[in-house]
Design a protein around this motif. Structure first.
Motif, PDB file in Angstrom:
ATOM      1  N   LEU A   1       0.832  -1.208   0.000  1.00  0.00           N
ATOM      2  CA  LEU A   1       0.000   0.000   0.000  1.00  0.00           C
ATOM      3  C   LEU A   1       0.865   1.255   0.000  1.00  0.00           C
ATOM      4  CD1 LEU A   1      -2.764  -1.129   2.502  1.00  0.00           C
ATOM      5  CD2 LEU A   1      -3.113  -0.572   0.075  1.00  0.00           C
ATOM      6  N   VAL A   2       1.938   1.255   0.772  1.00  0.00           N
ATOM      7  CA  VAL A   2       2.846   2.395   0.781  1.00  0.00           C
ATOM      8  C   VAL A   2       3.434   2.598  -0.613  1.00  0.00           C
ATOM      9  CG1 VAL A   2       5.041   3.262   1.703  1.00  0.00           C
ATOM     10  CG2 VAL A   2       3.343   2.270   3.243  1.00  0.00           C
ATOM     11  N   ALA A   3       3.761   1.499  -1.294  1.00  0.00           N
ATOM     12  CA  ALA A   3       4.269   1.606  -2.663  1.00  0.00           C
ATOM     13  C   ALA A   3       3.188   2.141  -3.596  1.00  0.00           C
ATOM     14  CB  ALA A   3       4.759   0.244  -3.146  1.00  0.00           C
ATOM     15  N   HIS A   4       1.973   1.621  -3.464  1.00  0.00           N
ATOM     16  CA  HIS A   4       0.878   2.029  -4.344  1.00  0.00           C
ATOM     17  C   HIS A   4       0.582   3.519  -4.220  1.00  0.00           C
ATOM     18  CE1 HIS A   4      -2.913   1.826  -6.559  1.00  0.00           C
ATOM     19  NE2 HIS A   4      -3.467   2.495  -5.567  1.00  0.00           N
ATOM     20  N   PHE A   5       0.609   4.031  -3.005  1.00  0.00           N
ATOM     21  CA  PHE A   5       0.292   5.441  -2.777  1.00  0.00           C
ATOM     22  C   PHE A   5       1.525   6.343  -2.883  1.00  0.00           C
ATOM     23  CE2 PHE A   5      -3.403   3.409  -0.721  1.00  0.00           C
ATOM     24  CZ  PHE A   5      -4.410   4.098  -1.385  1.00  0.00           C
ATOM     25  N   ARG A   6       2.601   5.809  -3.428  1.00  0.00           N
ATOM     26  CA  ARG A   6       3.815   6.582  -3.739  1.00  0.00           C
ATOM     27  C   ARG A   6       4.400   7.268  -2.500  1.00  0.00           C
ATOM     28  NH1 ARG A   6       4.591   6.843  -9.176  1.00  0.00           N
ATOM     29  NH2 ARG A   6       2.819   6.280 -10.499  1.00  0.00           N
TER      30      ARG A   6
ATOM     31  N   GLU B   1       7.481  -2.727  -3.421  1.00  0.00           N
ATOM     32  CA  GLU B   1       6.595  -3.507  -4.266  1.00  0.00           C
ATOM     33  C   GLU B   1       7.067  -4.946  -4.437  1.00  0.00           C
ATOM     34  OE1 GLU B   1       8.321  -2.251  -8.657  1.00  0.00           O
ATOM     35  OE2 GLU B   1       6.998  -0.882  -7.583  1.00  0.00           O
ATOM     36  N   GLU B   2       8.278  -5.256  -3.956  1.00  0.00           N
ATOM     37  CA  GLU B   2       8.809  -6.614  -4.050  1.00  0.00           C
ATOM     38  C   GLU B   2       8.647  -7.396  -2.739  1.00  0.00           C
ATOM     39  OE1 GLU B   2      12.581  -6.551  -6.935  1.00  0.00           O
ATOM     40  OE2 GLU B   2      12.816  -5.140  -5.260  1.00  0.00           O
ATOM     41  N   ILE B   3       8.182  -6.739  -1.710  1.00  0.00           N
ATOM     42  CA  ILE B   3       8.141  -7.374  -0.386  1.00  0.00           C
ATOM     43  C   ILE B   3       6.926  -8.289  -0.266  1.00  0.00           C
ATOM     44  CG2 ILE B   3       7.855  -6.909   2.084  1.00  0.00           C
ATOM     45  CD1 ILE B   3       9.654  -4.466   1.671  1.00  0.00           C
TER      46      ILE B   3
ATOM     47  N   VAL C   1       5.581   0.161  13.610  1.00  0.00           N
ATOM     48  CA  VAL C   1       6.229   1.467  13.439  1.00  0.00           C
ATOM     49  C   VAL C   1       6.441   1.688  11.951  1.00  0.00           C
ATOM     50  CG1 VAL C   1       8.227   2.906  14.003  1.00  0.00           C
ATOM     51  CG2 VAL C   1       7.387   1.234  15.674  1.00  0.00           C
ATOM     52  N   LEU C   2       5.986   2.835  11.437  1.00  0.00           N
ATOM     53  CA  LEU C   2       6.032   3.128  10.003  1.00  0.00           C
ATOM     54  C   LEU C   2       6.726   4.462   9.791  1.00  0.00           C
ATOM     55  CD1 LEU C   2       2.916   2.741   7.649  1.00  0.00           C
ATOM     56  CD2 LEU C   2       4.857   4.187   7.131  1.00  0.00           C
ATOM     57  N   HIS C   3       7.721   4.484   8.910  1.00  0.00           N
ATOM     58  CA  HIS C   3       8.542   5.685   8.680  1.00  0.00           C
ATOM     59  C   HIS C   3       8.606   5.982   7.193  1.00  0.00           C
ATOM     60  CE1 HIS C   3      11.680   8.608   8.775  1.00  0.00           C
ATOM     61  NE2 HIS C   3      12.656   7.792   8.438  1.00  0.00           N
ATOM     62  N   THR C   4       8.421   7.270   6.815  1.00  0.00           N
ATOM     63  CA  THR C   4       8.443   7.660   5.412  1.00  0.00           C
ATOM     64  C   THR C   4       9.283   8.909   5.191  1.00  0.00           C
ATOM     65  OG1 THR C   4       6.462   9.046   5.600  1.00  0.00           O
ATOM     66  CG2 THR C   4       6.130   6.721   4.992  1.00  0.00           C
ATOM     67  N   HIS C   5       9.667   9.102   3.911  1.00  0.00           N
ATOM     68  CA  HIS C   5      10.382  10.304   3.469  1.00  0.00           C
ATOM     69  C   HIS C   5       9.623  10.943   2.301  1.00  0.00           C
ATOM     70  CE1 HIS C   5      14.530   8.358   4.707  1.00  0.00           C
ATOM     71  NE2 HIS C   5      13.854   8.791   5.757  1.00  0.00           N
ATOM     72  N   THR C   6       8.333  11.149   2.422  1.00  0.00           N
ATOM     73  CA  THR C   6       7.574  11.713   1.308  1.00  0.00           C
ATOM     74  C   THR C   6       7.905  13.185   1.103  1.00  0.00           C
ATOM     75  OG1 THR C   6       5.708  12.350   2.693  1.00  0.00           O
ATOM     76  CG2 THR C   6       5.669  10.122   1.760  1.00  0.00           C
ATOM     77  N   LYS C   7       7.604  13.684  -0.105  1.00  0.00           N
ATOM     78  CA  LYS C   7       7.895  15.092  -0.400  1.00  0.00           C
ATOM     79  C   LYS C   7       7.143  16.026   0.550  1.00  0.00           C
ATOM     80  CE  LYS C   7       7.910  16.424  -4.711  1.00  0.00           C
ATOM     81  NZ  LYS C   7       7.439  16.858  -6.065  1.00  0.00           N
ATOM     82  N   ALA C   8       5.844  15.794   0.716  1.00  0.00           N
ATOM     83  CA  ALA C   8       5.057  16.665   1.588  1.00  0.00           C
ATOM     84  C   ALA C   8       5.478  16.516   3.046  1.00  0.00           C
ATOM     85  CB  ALA C   8       3.571  16.357   1.431  1.00  0.00           C
TER      86      ALA C   8
ATOM     87  N   MET D   1      -0.485   7.018   8.943  1.00  0.00           N
ATOM     88  CA  MET D   1       0.484   7.613   8.030  1.00  0.00           C
ATOM     89  C   MET D   1      -0.199   8.161   6.783  1.00  0.00           C
ATOM     90  SD  MET D   1       3.510   8.577   7.296  1.00  0.00           S
ATOM     91  CE  MET D   1       4.564   7.779   8.523  1.00  0.00           C
ATOM     92  N   TYR D   2      -1.166   7.452   6.264  1.00  0.00           N
ATOM     93  CA  TYR D   2      -1.872   7.917   5.077  1.00  0.00           C
ATOM     94  C   TYR D   2      -2.438   9.313   5.323  1.00  0.00           C
ATOM     95  CZ  TYR D   2      -5.319   8.181   1.330  1.00  0.00           C
ATOM     96  OH  TYR D   2      -6.059   8.592   0.253  1.00  0.00           O
TER      97      TYR D   2
END
Length: 263
Positions: free
Chosen positions: A32-37, A67-69, A112-119, A193-194
């Protein structure tokens, strides 16, 4: 002796079944994290604590795109970051520093979920942090911590400060870095996170318009946060099914777009 053996076998089977379920749910979150970029190539991490006294948790194999996990290639490690089963994959040391600290300190932080999104990175670079500009962002009103940037998370001494800054919040903004959410389940961490990332997108878009921003009264912001967290009993109506329904819909989508996540 036979009764004890049967009971032990039953407990072991239950633990194995629960791990298998968590592997599938965590793999679904990665897809899902991959799908939502919301990915950063092979970097950033999502981890989940496994049941049992061993303090083991699952994390992504370093080197694979989200997307490979799949359920089976997630790596099981201990709180020292060492794999506890044979695996051809390494573990990102920065992921170990951040995630193991939070898992160790927060019994409720099963995921625990960590991201580096642009926003997310944009808001993490703003002095005022997340602003209550929209109903979506008000979910986190008074419920997000801030951690000052200390360089790439490769120093164990930073763990104590990370944990202190997260405190009992469901989310953490890592200044000049990115976003982090925790949850009692992978589903809860993902949905947080979403919407945290969506709140950051709204904020950057509103600020880019260059006009004066309107923020509701603090009492309204706090009420909204309680309503969205299911903590308010003063409203005439309640909606306690929203997140469960949203997660079920997301799982149906994963089944359509990435059915191999369960492998």
């Amino acid at each position: 002796m036979t009764e004890v053996t049967l009971r032990t076998d039953h407990t072991a089977q239950a633990t194995s079944d629960e791990e298998h379920r968590l592997r599938r749910e965590l793999a679904a979150v990665y897809r899902l994290v991959a799908h939502f970029r919301m990915t950063d190539l092979i970097f950033t991490h999502i981890s989940v604590r496994l049941p049992g006294p061993e303090h083991h948790f699952l994390i992504n194999p370093y080197g694979l795109l989200f997307e490979e996990i799949t359920a089976s290639n997630l790596v099981k490690i201990d709180l020292s970051g060492h794999p506890v089963e044979d695996t051809p994959y390494p573990v990102n040391p920065a992921g170990f520093v951040i995630h193991s600290a939070i898992h160790a300190a927060r019994p409720d932080a099963h995921c625990v979920l960590h991201t580096h999104t642009k926003a997310g990175c944009a808001v993490a670079a703003q002095e005022d942090g997340l602003l209550p500009l929209n109903q979506i962002s008000m979910e986190f009103y008074g419920r997000v911590g801030y951690h000052d940037y200390e360089g790439v998370a490769l120093n164990l001494a930073e763990q104590r400060r990370l944990v202190a800054d997260l405190a009992d919040h469901p989310a953490l903004i890592l200044r000049n870095h990115g976003l982090l959410t925790v949850g009692e389940t992978p589903a809860q961490a993902f949905l947080r996170m979403y919407y945290l990332d969506k709140a950051c997108e709204i904020q950057t878009a509103a600020m880019a318009a260059g006009t004066e921003l309107i923020t509701p009264h603090p009492d309204v912001c706090e009420l909204t946060a309680r309503q969205l967290a299911g903590e308010d009993d003063s409203s005439d109506l309640q909606d306690d099914k929203a997140y469960d329904l949203a997660w079920a819909a997301l799982l149906r989508m994963v089944e359509r777009i990435a059915p191999d996540y369960k492998d």
